[in-house]
Design a protein around this motif. Sequence first.
Motif, mmCIF file in Angstrom:
data_model
loop_
_atom_site.group_PDB
_atom_site.id
_atom_site.type_symbol
_atom_site.label_atom_id
_atom_site.label_comp_id
_atom_site.label_asym_id
_atom_site.label_seq_id
_atom_site.Cartn_x
_atom_site.Cartn_y
_atom_site.Cartn_z
ATOM 1 N N LYS A 78 -3.749 -3.206 5.757
ATOM 2 C CA LYS A 78 -3.178 -3.686 4.497
ATOM 3 C C LYS A 78 -1.745 -3.189 4.321
ATOM 4 N N ASN A 79 -1.521 -1.931 4.635
ATOM 5 C CA ASN A 79 -0.170 -1.388 4.515
ATOM 6 C C ASN A 79 0.802 -2.113 5.443
ATOM 7 N N ASP B 146 -1.682 -14.293 -3.821
ATOM 8 C CA ASP B 146 -2.235 -13.663 -2.613
ATOM 9 C C ASP B 146 -1.810 -12.203 -2.508
ATOM 10 N N LEU B 147 -0.567 -11.933 -2.911
ATOM 11 C CA LEU B 147 -0.089 -10.551 -2.882
ATOM 12 C C LEU B 147 -0.859 -9.696 -3.880
ATOM 13 N N LEU B 148 -1.095 -10.216 -5.083
ATOM 14 C CA LEU B 148 -1.856 -9.469 -6.086
ATOM 15 C C LEU B 148 -3.294 -9.268 -5.643
ATOM 16 N N ALA B 149 -3.877 -10.305 -5.035
ATOM 17 C CA ALA B 149 -5.251 -10.171 -4.556
ATOM 18 C C ALA B 149 -5.359 -9.110 -3.473
ATOM 19 N N LEU B 150 -4.343 -9.039 -2.616
ATOM 20 C CA LEU B 150 -4.367 -8.037 -1.552
ATOM 21 C C LEU B 150 -4.212 -6.634 -2.110
ATOM 22 N N ARG B 151 -3.350 -6.484 -3.104
ATOM 23 C CA ARG B 151 -3.128 -5.167 -3.686
ATOM 24 C C ARG B 151 -4.300 -4.705 -4.529
ATOM 25 N N HIS B 152 -5.011 -5.627 -5.144
ATOM 26 C CA HIS B 152 -6.114 -5.267 -6.034
ATOM 27 C C HIS B 152 -7.470 -5.509 -5.376
ATOM 28 N N ASP B 153 -7.457 -5.574 -4.069
ATOM 29 C CA ASP B 153 -8.717 -5.718 -3.356
ATOM 30 C C ASP B 153 -9.544 -4.452 -3.528
ATOM 31 N N LYS B 154 -10.797 -4.543 -3.133
ATOM 32 C CA LYS B 154 -11.707 -3.396 -3.288
ATOM 33 C C LYS B 154 -11.102 -2.159 -2.648
ATOM 34 N N PRO B 155 -10.960 -1.090 -3.419
ATOM 35 C CA PRO B 155 -10.318 0.108 -2.862
ATOM 36 C C PRO B 155 -11.131 0.688 -1.716
ATOM 37 N N ALA B 156 -10.428 1.133 -0.711
ATOM 38 C CA ALA B 156 -11.096 1.730 0.442
ATOM 39 C C ALA B 156 -11.636 3.104 0.082
#
Length: 564
Positions: free
Chosen positions: A461-462, A480-490
């Motif tokens: 992701k980074n 898409d950028l917001l979805a990637l940033r707010h995806d389920k935290p690892a």
Amino acid sequence: MSQTQKLLQFHELELDQRILKAIAQLGWVQPTLIQSTAIPLLLEGKDVVVRARTGSGKTATYALPLIQKILNSKMNASEQRVSALVLCPTKELCRQSRQVIEQLAESCGKVVRVADIAGSSNDVATQRHALAERPDIVVATPSKLLAHADVVDLQHIETLVVDEADLIFAFGYEKDFKRLIKHLPPIYQAVLVSATISDDVARMKGLCLHNAVTLKLEEPDLVSLDQLSHQRILAEENDKPAILCALLKLTLIQGKSIIFVNNVDRCYKVRLFLEQFGIRSCVLNSELPANIRIHTISQFNRGVYDIIIASDEHLLEKPAGQKAKDKSQRDHESSASRGIDFQGVNNVINFDFPRDVTSYIHRAGRTARGNNKGSVLSFVSIKELPVNQAVEERLRCSLGKEPHLTVDALSDEPQKPAVEDIIKLYQFKMEEVEAFRYRAQDCWRAATRVAVHDTRIREIKNEILNCEKLKGFFEENKRDLLALRHDKPARTIKVQSHLAHVPDYILPSALKRVALARPNTLAAKQTRTTGAKSAYQRQSNDPLMVSEVDYGKRRGAPKRRKAK
């Protein structure tokens, strides 16, 4: 060429004064055996096959005459054009070759220009722009250069250099290389540089060389035992984490170290394990993008990290008929145990013992380079003892060789030296670090497959968020950028700060005085004795702190009587 024959010095090789000035700035006193022999032949225009092990100065062997040849041709040249190609199997090696050539041509000003289109940038437009300026020397992988064959004019090539020639075909470049040869003029000088003379090198020799001179530097696979020590610890899988933790936290291992494992997941597992003890490290493996690998190596060489964890996958020796793995998962141009120029490495730690003798030789070759001393410490289980024995036999035979150069001939069989034990047993007893076992096992279990998976997902992701090519896409697709940033935290492993410190009560009695003298331990900041300080000073010259002196004497020392 006999060993007693006088070697030509740099000023006797008919090199330009500007080149000699760059050599002096680099601090090179005299050429190596292979350089002194090969450079005059290359300056005469002969095709040459150079066979010498890593660290013998092969890059400068072809770079010096290449620069000299360009300087000579520039005196009567009417236009700027590409006159030399340097082909390497990996992006990292392309970058290293370019750096060496630029260092040797630094005093020439802008007379000699070098362009690396493999490791410098992945932007096609940038690469084409660099080639459009017609640099004197182009450094690239065969496939990358073939992709730009319509831009660069290869009909004026005067010199072709193939570095690490034995890896070119092994990395799947055979078809690209054969197609590339067809773009070259009928007459040019060819140089093959390799660590081994394999069947692939022989086939390549028939494709591009004419009446070639073969120089084989017959020497030991590794440096002498005075410069490189080999030691082993008998350890099963459950013992490895505790041993590694104790060695690092007690600073029994000092200096920059490379920890080798046998697969990518183990890289991240070991890194997560060390993070829990406050030990910083970086990871290098074939699944990382080329730019990240180059950046990681650069950080390690500059001292940002003192520990690098590298995976040594068998990418060079695929069984016959076996298909290569998906390129989306692995970059076949990566090999941590060979080719990459790790600088200032004091120790190589085989956390996972190599699968064969060749891998051990390549791993050990990352340290004790130049005049520096180094050490190899291997964790060996019962199942791995046969491989360890094979390594020792190979080293025993190899260290019997005297460095000498043969021309178009093979050397005689080497004689075995009178050496009893090459890989010595490291004086380390598990019962002395039993207190570390509980902490180490808990932290090792915490680095689960899920944690490793989440760590790798987080790094991907980074990379996506920091990718220059995707910035334009994310500007047009912000959802898409917001979805990637707010995806389920690892999920991450909880790091407990107290594990970074080694309290006095868990220090082994046999090593306590030495450990207390080390400035990196918490106890050393609290207590420092005169005896411990002198013990530390006595062993400060050994990068791998062998505990024979302190461990053996203190173990047999009589106990002090308690005062009544």
